[in-house]
Motif scaffolding. Structure first.
Motif, PDB file in Angstrom:
ATOM      1  N   LEU A  34       0.857  -1.190   0.000  1.00 24.48           N
ATOM      2  CA  LEU A  34       0.000   0.000   0.000  1.00 24.48           C
ATOM      3  C   LEU A  34       0.890   1.236   0.000  1.00 24.48           C
ATOM      4  O   LEU A  34       1.876   1.296   0.738  1.00 24.48           O
ATOM      5  N   LEU A  35       0.528   2.210  -0.826  1.00 24.11           N
ATOM      6  CA  LEU A  35       1.295   3.443  -0.956  1.00 24.11           C
ATOM      7  C   LEU A  35       0.413   4.646  -0.643  1.00 24.11           C
ATOM      8  O   LEU A  35      -0.668   4.796  -1.201  1.00 24.11           O
ATOM      9  N   VAL A  36       0.891   5.504   0.265  1.00 25.28           N
ATOM     10  CA  VAL A  36       0.244   6.791   0.543  1.00 25.28           C
ATOM     11  C   VAL A  36       1.198   7.863   0.037  1.00 25.28           C
ATOM     12  O   VAL A  36       2.342   7.953   0.499  1.00 25.28           O
ATOM     13  N   VAL A  67      -2.477  -2.641  -9.883  1.00 25.40           N
ATOM     14  CA  VAL A  67      -2.454  -1.508  -8.952  1.00 25.40           C
ATOM     15  C   VAL A  67      -3.833  -0.862  -8.952  1.00 25.40           C
ATOM     16  O   VAL A  67      -4.392  -0.554 -10.009  1.00 25.40           O
ATOM     17  N   THR A  68      -4.374  -0.659  -7.754  1.00 18.77           N
ATOM     18  CA  THR A  68      -5.705  -0.075  -7.613  1.00 18.77           C
ATOM     19  C   THR A  68      -5.615   1.222  -6.824  1.00 18.77           C
ATOM     20  O   THR A  68      -4.994   1.266  -5.750  1.00 18.77           O
ATOM     21  N   LYS A  69      -6.250   2.254  -7.354  1.00 19.62           N
ATOM     22  CA  LYS A  69      -6.313   3.519  -6.629  1.00 19.62           C
ATOM     23  C   LYS A  69      -7.542   3.509  -5.738  1.00 19.62           C
ATOM     24  O   LYS A  69      -8.668   3.332  -6.210  1.00 19.62           O
ATOM     25  N   ILE A  70      -7.339   3.660  -4.428  1.00 19.69           N
ATOM     26  CA  ILE A  70      -8.466   3.638  -3.508  1.00 19.69           C
ATOM     27  C   ILE A  70      -8.789   5.019  -2.960  1.00 19.69           C
ATOM     28  O   ILE A  70      -9.769   5.190  -2.231  1.00 19.69           O
ATOM     29  N   GLN A  71      -7.958   5.987  -3.326  1.00 21.58           N
ATOM     30  CA  GLN A  71      -8.263   7.379  -2.917  1.00 21.58           C
ATOM     31  C   GLN A  71      -7.505   8.345  -3.810  1.00 21.58           C
ATOM     32  O   GLN A  71      -6.396   8.097  -4.204  1.00 21.58           O
ATOM     33  N   PHE A  73      -2.757   3.990  -3.084  1.00 25.36           N
ATOM     34  CA  PHE A  73      -2.788   2.889  -4.043  1.00 25.36           C
ATOM     35  C   PHE A  73      -2.461   1.575  -3.336  1.00 25.36           C
ATOM     36  O   PHE A  73      -1.710   1.554  -2.358  1.00 25.36           O
ATOM     37  N   THR A  74      -3.004   0.483  -3.858  1.00 22.46           N
ATOM     38  CA  THR A  74      -2.638  -0.844  -3.383  1.00 22.46           C
ATOM     39  C   THR A  74      -2.148  -1.673  -4.571  1.00 22.46           C
ATOM     40  O   THR A  74      -2.519  -1.416  -5.716  1.00 22.46           O
TER      41      THR A  74
END
Length: 306
Positions: free
Chosen positions: A225-227, A302-306, A234-235
């Protein structure tokens, strides 16, 4: 230029023994020698991904010479800070259970650290990136890490930081470009047990408040997970494969991430590259080959969750 720093490098002796009996003679069925140390791992990955870089390390004795020769075989530039002792040799035992015995390492004097610091003081610019990874060597304190972090901030150099709780927290005020705790280490930083994605996001943002620009959290089989510094989250998943040796996987992930980010400036692309690179090393005896990284890359989502 990209620079990696390894304060306490090692030769990792990986020994395969089908069954170990303590107190008795055990015979190996195979051995591998790997030039080790988090910064050195990053140098190898960066070069295999096509990036010229300089590996800066305290090296001494025959084992230090072995590390230097292995890096030079990969056409990695080596800035050797010669120490009086012998570079440590770690034992990685592959048997019924994975067992590691890490040596303490050679002593680094005040004069030797000053030699390293002066080198960076003379060469760093705002176009450079420094990878500072791993633990301190005997003779060093957290202040040595702070000095490097502060120098990078003053020079406008990107600092990529991956180290222990104490050293990491003391460097945060100097705004490292990215840090990479795993989810266990993230929990240790705040004395909590991390068991949800929401907690990872919450505590990653706390680290940003303390100075980190980007926070990349590895989660083992759960992915990563990346902030980001601009508020995106992103995950990434983990590709299919068999874990052979977890040593160096986190270092590879971070180096893979940065190699892509420096080229593209795109977080999603960088996280995909980082996830593939870290997994490729986990699926290998040593550091991953470019061929395996490229094979795993299409499996990463890769999925953007925010």
């Amino acid at each position: 230029m990209l620079y990696t720093i390894t304060f306490n490098p090692a030769v990792d002796l990986v020994i395969n023994v089908p069954s170990v009996t303590l107190g008795d003679l055990n015979r190996s069925v195979g051995e591998n020698y790997v030039a080790g140390g988090k910064g050195i791992n990053m140098s190898v990955i960066l070069k295999r991904l096509g990036f010229v870089n300089t590996a800066v390390a305290f090296l001494g004795g025959f084992s230090g010479t072995y590390i230097q020769s292995e890096l030079e075989k990969d056409n990695i530039i080596v800035k050797r800070i010669e120490i009086d002792g012998i570079t440590r040799i770690n034992v990685k035992l592959k048997s019924q259970e994975e067992t590691e015995i890490n040596a303490n390492g050679a002593y680094v004097s005040k004069e030797k650290f000053e030699e390293l610091y002066t080198y960076f003081e003379n060469v760093l610019t705002n176009e450079d990136t420094v990878f500072l990874a791993g633990n301190k060597a005997p003779g060093m304190t957290s202040e040595h890490y702070v000095m490097i972090a502060k120098l990078c901030q003053e020079k406008g150099t990107k600092l990529v930081l991956d180290t222990t709780k104490e050293l990491l927290t003391q460097c945060l005020p100097y705004e490292p470009f990215i840090i990479k705790p795993n989810h266990h280490e993230l929990g240790e930083l705040f004395d909590v047990v991390i068991d949800s994605e929401e907690q990872i996001i919450h505590y990653a943002k706390q680290l940003q408040k303390q100075g980190a620009k980007n926070v990349l959290v590895s989660r083992g089989k759960e992915g990563s997970l990346l902030v980001t510094t601009d508020g995106q989250i992103f995950t990434a998943n983990v590709p299919k494969g068999t874990v052979v040796n977890s040593v160096g996987a986190g270092d590879s992930m971070l180096a893979g991430f940065m190699s892509s980010y420096l080229q593209t400036g795109d977080y999603m692309t960088a996280l995909k590259q980082g996830a593939a690179t870290g997994s490729a090393t986990a699926f290998s005896v040593g550091i991953a080959t470019l061929e395996l990284i490229d094979t795993l890359l299409p499996q990463i989502t890769v999925t953007k969750i925010q």
